[in-house]
Scaffold this motif. Structure first.
Motif, PDB file in Angstrom:
ATOM      1  N   SER A 182       0.865  -1.186   0.000  1.00 35.16           N
ATOM      2  CA  SER A 182       0.000   0.000   0.000  1.00 35.16           C
ATOM      3  C   SER A 182       0.896   1.228   0.000  1.00 35.16           C
ATOM      4  N   THR A 183       0.400   2.347   0.511  1.00 33.24           N
ATOM      5  CA  THR A 183       1.244   3.535   0.691  1.00 33.24           C
ATOM      6  C   THR A 183       0.948   4.102   2.078  1.00 33.24           C
ATOM      7  N   GLY A 184       1.542   5.240   2.380  1.00 31.23           N
ATOM      8  CA  GLY A 184       1.325   5.860   3.685  1.00 31.23           C
ATOM      9  C   GLY A 184      -0.157   6.046   3.996  1.00 31.23           C
ATOM     10  N   THR A 185      -0.926   6.390   2.988  1.00 29.29           N
ATOM     11  CA  THR A 185      -2.369   6.588   3.178  1.00 29.29           C
ATOM     12  C   THR A 185      -3.030   5.297   3.681  1.00 29.29           C
ATOM     13  N   GLY A 186      -2.596   4.174   3.147  1.00 30.25           N
ATOM     14  CA  GLY A 186      -3.082   2.885   3.642  1.00 30.25           C
ATOM     15  C   GLY A 186      -2.652   2.663   5.089  1.00 30.25           C
ATOM     16  N   GLU A 211       4.760  17.854   8.849  1.00 32.57           N
ATOM     17  CA  GLU A 211       3.761  18.276   7.840  1.00 32.57           C
ATOM     18  C   GLU A 211       4.529  18.598   6.557  1.00 32.57           C
ATOM     19  N   THR A 212       4.427  17.685   5.600  1.00 32.82           N
ATOM     20  CA  THR A 212       5.222  17.759   4.377  1.00 32.82           C
ATOM     21  C   THR A 212       4.834  18.935   3.491  1.00 32.82           C
ATOM     22  N   ALA A 213       3.607  19.421   3.645  1.00 31.94           N
ATOM     23  CA  ALA A 213       3.148  20.530   2.804  1.00 31.94           C
ATOM     24  C   ALA A 213       3.797  21.849   3.200  1.00 31.94           C
ATOM     25  N   GLN A 235       8.450   5.145   0.394  1.00 33.57           N
ATOM     26  CA  GLN A 235       9.093   5.984  -0.632  1.00 33.57           C
ATOM     27  C   GLN A 235       9.682   7.290  -0.115  1.00 33.57           C
ATOM     28  N   LYS A 236       9.843   7.419   1.189  1.00 24.99           N
ATOM     29  CA  LYS A 236      10.433   8.661   1.697  1.00 24.99           C
ATOM     30  C   LYS A 236      11.747   8.327   2.391  1.00 24.99           C
ATOM     31  N   GLY A 237      11.777   8.310   3.720  1.00 28.99           N
ATOM     32  CA  GLY A 237      13.044   8.030   4.400  1.00 28.99           C
ATOM     33  C   GLY A 237      13.605   6.648   4.106  1.00 28.99           C
TER      34      GLY A 237
END
Ligand SMILES: *Cc1c(COP(=O)(O)O)cnc(C)c1O
Length: 396
Positions: free
Chosen positions: A62-66, A142-144, A195-197
């Motif tokens: 999945s991804t972070g949202t999952g 907060e990535t934004a 997909q980040k750190g």
């Protein structure tokens, strides 16, 4: 777009060659012992990176949202109340998910550029004497907006109120790059993505559950099937998955954890701090400001840089891609068009960062902004020449 250039988006991040090769492994039978030799070390590695002794680590294709969905559906029931701070697009999206799952959401709004207000959490928790709030949600980084919030302070707010709510933390853009202390901060569920750190392609939701979160799973009634950690836990017991795992990504995760732990977590954090300080020095030299309101909030994984009023910051991102084949991040939500973002996390060095800073300068000069070529690069060079990693370690 040149595939030779590093990307400067805050995820997906650059993939080290060794990890890229590891991920493209041949097919194995995921029901054989071979897979257990990947799964268990990967889970152990993640637990260490979370700085936890007791967490149960669950990894979903999945991804972070999952990972967010895993956290809420496994521990909450329809109509449960949750307390959430919002200071940017990612915290906003988590709130949206809670609402769509039929949770009652109490939102504490903070300006975009501010940290999550621990005083606001403290007040709301102290007022909730009947303990209607079942979970407290917080986005660590907060990535934004490029803002790091103080999770320890939110834990103190819970403790001061003697409140039993779970603490669920989005660490998608901080875990494995910035200091994250699951046990010390009393985090009940930590959420990350590959997909980040972790320097992998997107495709894994990475979660850690505390013993208290594990206990909550038994009574939680939100519908869940794919993300049910009880199925996952049972299958892990026999070295497998309830369905087909993303084997290559899991092998990559095992290697990524080995690489991060070999570099040393404190050194990884110091490297990110040092690289980020160079980017921040460049930003000052350009005469620009960060979206983050004060230095205690500065994220070491992403810098959101405000452009002068009336200038559409998105043009920087478009022009960088079109002319130089370099990817920066656009502004999202409330700060769309007002900021552009330089992602500096994962597989990144000071030398790579210098190329991003130099590119941003060319782009801004091309677009007519009042930026002197070389000014940001020189400021970052000065910083990198005069600071070494051990100093960053003390500061990070
Ligand atoms: C990237 C990100 C997410 C979303 O993760 P996806 O992998 O895109 O689903 C959530 N929270 C934060 C803070 C993020 O940076």
């Amino acid at each position: 777009m040149s595939f030779q250039n590093p990307v400067f988006i805050p995820g997906p991040t650059n993939i080290p060659e060794a990890i890229r090769k590891e991920v493209s492994m041949p097919t194995i039978d995921h029901r054989s012992a071979l897979f257990g030799d990947i799964l268990h070390p990967a889970r152990d590695g993640v637990r260490k990176i979370l700085k936890s002794r007791e967490a149960e680590v669950f990894i979903f294709p999945s991804t972070g949202t999952g990972g967010w969905e895993t956290a809420i559906t496994n521990t909450l029931s329809p109509g449960d109340k949750v307390l959430v701070g919002r200071n940017g697009m990612f915290s906003h999206r988590w709130i949206d998910m809670c609402q769509r799952h039929g949770l009652e959401v109490q939102v504490i709004d903070a300006p975009w550029g501010a940290g999550l207000p621990s005083e606001g959490y403290a007040e709301a928790l102290a007022a909730d004497t009947g303990h209607a709030i079942k979970a407290v949600l917080a986005t660590h980084n907060e990535t934004a907006t490029g803002v790091r919030s103080d999770i320890a302070a939110i834990r103190r707010a819970l403790d001061a109120a003697g409140h039993p709510a779970l603490l669920l933390v989005d660490g998608v853009s901080s875990i494995a790059s910035m200091d994250f202390r699951m046990d010390e901060w009393g985090v009940d569920i930590a959420v990350a993505g590959s997909q980040k750190g972790f320097m992998l392609p997107a495709g894994l939701a990475i979660t850690g559950f505390s013993p208290k979160a594990m206990a909550a799973v038994e009574t939680a009634k939100l519908p869940r099937t794919f993300f049910d950690i009880r199925d996952m836990a049972r299958s892990y017991g026999s070295g497998g998955y309830p369905y087909t795992p993303a084997v290559g990504l899991m092998a990559g995760l095992k290697l990524a954890c080995d690489m991060l732990l070999e570099e040393g977590l404190e050194t990884v954090f110091a490297r990110h701090y040092r690289i980020a300080e160079g980017v921040r020095s460049a930003t000052r030299a350009w005469g620009l400001e960060l979206c983050a309101q004060s230095p205690d909030l500065y994220s070491d994984t992403v810098s959101a840089i405000r452009t002068p009023a009336g200038f559409d910051a998105t043009r920087i991102v478009t022009h960088a891609a079109d002319k130089y084949g370099v990817a920066f991040g656009v502004g999202l939500g409330e700060v769309a068009g007002k900021v552009f973002r330089i992602g500096h996390l994962g597989s990144m060095t000071d030398v790579m960062a210098l190329s991003g800073i130099a590119t941003a300068e060319m782009v801004m000069a091309d677009l007519g902004l009042d930026v002197t070529l070389g000014s940001g690069v020189a400021a970052a060079q000065d910083y990198y020449r005069s600071h070494d990693l051990s100093e960053s370690k003390a500061a990070a």
